[in-house]
Write a protein that holds these residues in place. Structure first.
Motif, short mmCIF file in Angstrom:
data_model
loop_
_atom_site.label_atom_id
_atom_site.label_comp_id
_atom_site.label_asym_id
_atom_site.label_seq_id
_atom_site.Cartn_x
_atom_site.Cartn_y
_atom_site.Cartn_z
N GLU A 115 46.92 39.01 44.27
CA GLU A 115 47.59 39.92 43.31
C GLU A 115 47.61 41.31 43.84
O GLU A 115 48.39 42.20 43.70
N GLY A 116 46.55 41.47 44.77
CA GLY A 116 46.23 43.03 45.23
C GLY A 116 45.10 43.09 45.85
O GLY A 116 43.84 42.41 45.06
N GLU A 117 44.71 43.68 46.93
CA GLU A 117 43.55 43.77 47.54
C GLU A 117 42.20 44.33 46.66
O GLU A 117 42.50 45.20 45.95
N PRO A 118 41.37 43.71 46.44
CA PRO A 118 40.15 44.18 45.29
C PRO A 118 39.76 45.40 45.86
O PRO A 118 39.67 46.05 47.42
N ASP A 119 39.03 46.18 45.20
CA ASP A 119 38.09 47.43 45.49
C ASP A 119 36.70 46.90 45.71
O ASP A 119 35.96 46.65 44.85
#
Length: 618
Positions: free
Chosen positions: A99-103
């Motif tokens: 879904e989107g690169e983690p922090d």
């Protein structure tokens, strides 16, 4: 733990699997994924929820057992009973990633390495934790193949670098007890950077070259101004790690000592838990008496485990295979106790490692003043580039002393490497480079073998490796860390029940501040001295073995003689003419001799299923 080896070419059947089984870890089941891009072989992870996850397109691997803090979700720990998706924490992390690169500096807490493989293309993404508490290594073979893995000796074996030990690194290890980042014990094998993501695209013009970008660095930014605010943030981070870890558990274990770090953890554990505290000492002594008193006061079931004088020598082969020859094997104190004390049976085994480093400036050179037998508050020394040549743990007081025993050109190169690392750190931390050059990355701290070994032996959780504590440590000025100011202010509520029990080592009372301890600390010290005068000196009042006794064991004498006969030429390559023909006992400390024995043993001892060492063969 989920150790792994990645190679950019497909290895003969069973070769890499055999290498990984050299590690005396649990579990030992392996999994291999192959393609036109190469091969990834891994050991299964014994942290629940972080089993390698594979779907049609991806293979996700998580090394270690970090806490998972995904946006909008409660913190999840890799323990039995954690509420996660059907496929576990690894699947949740992959879904979040797609879904989107983690922090990465926020959503995973603790030692970890994350590896994502896109099976169709062979594209590899690898992420290291902020401090490289779980180090990862890379090498290139003579044929140009890239090798990446979690065990330095096995990476060297797979890449054909094992027969090329780095003499400068050997001197560094025997002088400073660590090897300066990013070097390893082997020429051509390097440690990857902490707090970074790496990408590899097979078939691309950058083939076999990792593209790196930092997601976090310990920069001197937004520094804490008020001790009370920093203490509150530390307390919140501390409980923010312990509470979600313990919430699903019915029982847990912890290492407990006569000190204050484990005592704070013990005081913070939920009362509903069935808690077991383990104490390791040579024999019942002051350390164990205070540790047992802490346990009983807090309702923890205490377990005392003794050590025989030859235990560390007997453990040398297994510990070296477990952590690698460049990590000091004597720090793997729990080796063997995972079976003897049943540590593998606990869903979580907690410890207080690294509180001294992150919160009390252990690795800062200090002046301690004493008046009338009373230790006065310590003061940090602001040191410059001239202090970068030796580690805080060095066996030598100066480079000139080191040159008496080791070849000058090797000592000079060792010095140059450490200066280069200091200059690297000073760009991030101009006011505290002397502290952080010793501890960044954490893999070069002398005691890292403890963390590296424990997480391979059982489900280890070190509370002070929490990512929020690490980041807070980078924002806290030195004056807050000195004299336990920050630690005592934050941990005071968890030390209240044991306020009357002193620290078994230096006699201060952990519940009280440094100024109160100016009056209180002399009391237990006086009592211990009077007791010694009346009953006799206690052989070993502390938690660690007496290493003078360890190296005088018959087992050590036999091992040392055998190693010097077989591998003595390796020592001759790095020492001066004055000591080349002298027995190490005449010019080395006991710990140096044990470190040397570990390195020499590894040359012939890194066997897989009792097979020969050297370069891996089909």
């Amino acid at each position: 733990m989920s150790d792994f080896i990645y190679t950019s070419s497909v290895a003969p059947d069973g070769m890499v699997e055999t290498l990984l089984r050299c590690i005396p870890t649990t579990p030992t089941a392996t999994r291999t994924c192959r393609g036109g891009w190469g091969q990834l072989t891994l050991l299964e992870n014994h942290y629940p929820g972080f089993a390698p996850y594979e779907d049609e397109k991806h293979l996700l691997l998580v090394t270690g057992g970090p806490l998972l803090r995904l946006p909008g979700k409660a913190t999840l720990a890799p323990v039995e009973g954690t509420t996660a998706d059907d496929d576990g924490l690894s699947a949740m992390l992959l879904k979040r990633w797609l879904e989107g690169e983690p922090d990465w500096g926020q959503e995973l807490s603790g030692p970890f390495i994350v590896l994502l493989l896109e099976k169709a293309t062979g594209r590899l993404t690898l992420v290291t934790d902020p401090m490289s508490m779980a180090p990862v290594y890379q090498a290139e073979s003579a044929h140009g193949d890239l090798v990446i893995g979690t065990h330095p000796d096995l990476v060297a074996l797979q890449a054909g670098r094992f027969k090329s030990p780095d003499p400068v690194s050997m001197v560094d290890l025997l002088v400073n007890r660590t090897i300066c980042y990013p070097h390893t014990l082997y020429e051509g094998v390097r440690e990857l950077a902490p707090g970074s993501r790496f990408r590899l695209q097979p078939g691309h013009e950058t083939q076999n070259r990792l593209e790196q970008s930092h997601y976090w660095l310990p920069e001197e930014q937004q520094m804490e101004q008020r001790l009370a605010d920093a203490a509150l943030r530390l307390r919140e981070a501390f409980t923010g790690y312990i509470n979600p870890l313990c919430q699903p558990l019915e029982k847990a274990a912890l290492f407990i000592s006569g000190g204050e770090d484990s005592r704070a953890i013990a005081g913070a554990l939920p009362q509903k838990l069935e808690r077991h505290g383990f104490v390791f000492v040579d024999q019942p002594n002051r350390e164990s008496a205070i540790a047992m008193a802490v346990a009983r006061k807090l309702g923890i079931t205490p377990h005392l485990a003794g050590r025989t004088p030859d235990r560390y020598v007997r453990n040398l082969p297994g510990c070296t295979r477990l952590v690698g020859a460049q990590h000091d094997f004597v720090h793997v104190h729990a080796f063997g106790y995972e079976q003897e004390c049943g540590l593998r049976d606990f869903p979580a085994v907690m410890g207080g490692l690294y509180a001294d480093i992150f919160l009390k400036a252990l690795n800062v050179p200090k002046r301690r003043f004493q008046r009338f037998g009373v230790a006065l508050p310590e003061r940090g020394i602001v040191t410059g580039r001239q202090a970068a040549g030796l580690s805080i743990d060095s066996w030598y007081g100066s480079l000139e002393q080191a040159r008496k025993f080791f070849k000058g050109e090797l000592v000079d190169e060792m010095h140059a490497r450490r200066l280069a690392h200091y200059d690297r750190v000073v760009q991030m931390r101009p006011c505290s480079a002397a502290e952080w050059a010793q501890t960044w990355p954490l893999s070069q701290v002398n005691g890292n073998g403890d963390l590296t070994g424990n997480r391979r032996l059982f489900r280890s959780f070190e509370v002070f490796t929490d990512v929020e504590i690490v980041k807070l440590s980078a924002r806290v000025p030195l004056w807050m860390k000195l004299n336990r100011r920050l630690f005592q202010a934050a941990m005071k509520p968890f030390l209240r029940k044991t306020w009357y029990l002193p620290h078994a080592g230096n006699g201060h009372f952990p519940y009280f501040s440094v100024h109160a301890n100016l009056l209180l600390r002399p009391l237990p010290i006086l009592y211990w001295k009077l007791k010694e005068r009346i009953t006799g000196t206690e052989p070993n009042p502390g938690p660690w073995p007496v290493y003078d006794a360890v190296v005088t064991q018959e087992a050590m004498t036999r091992l040392e003689q055998q190693l010097l006969t077989q591998q003595g030429d390796l020592l001759q390559r790095i020492t001066t003419r004055e000591v080349t023909n002298r027995h190490p006992a005449r010019w080395m400390t006991p710990l140096q001799r044990l470190q040397l024995a570990e390195v020499l043993w590894s040359r012939d001892g890194m066997r897989c299923n009792d097979g020969p060492t050297g370069e891996p063969t089909p």
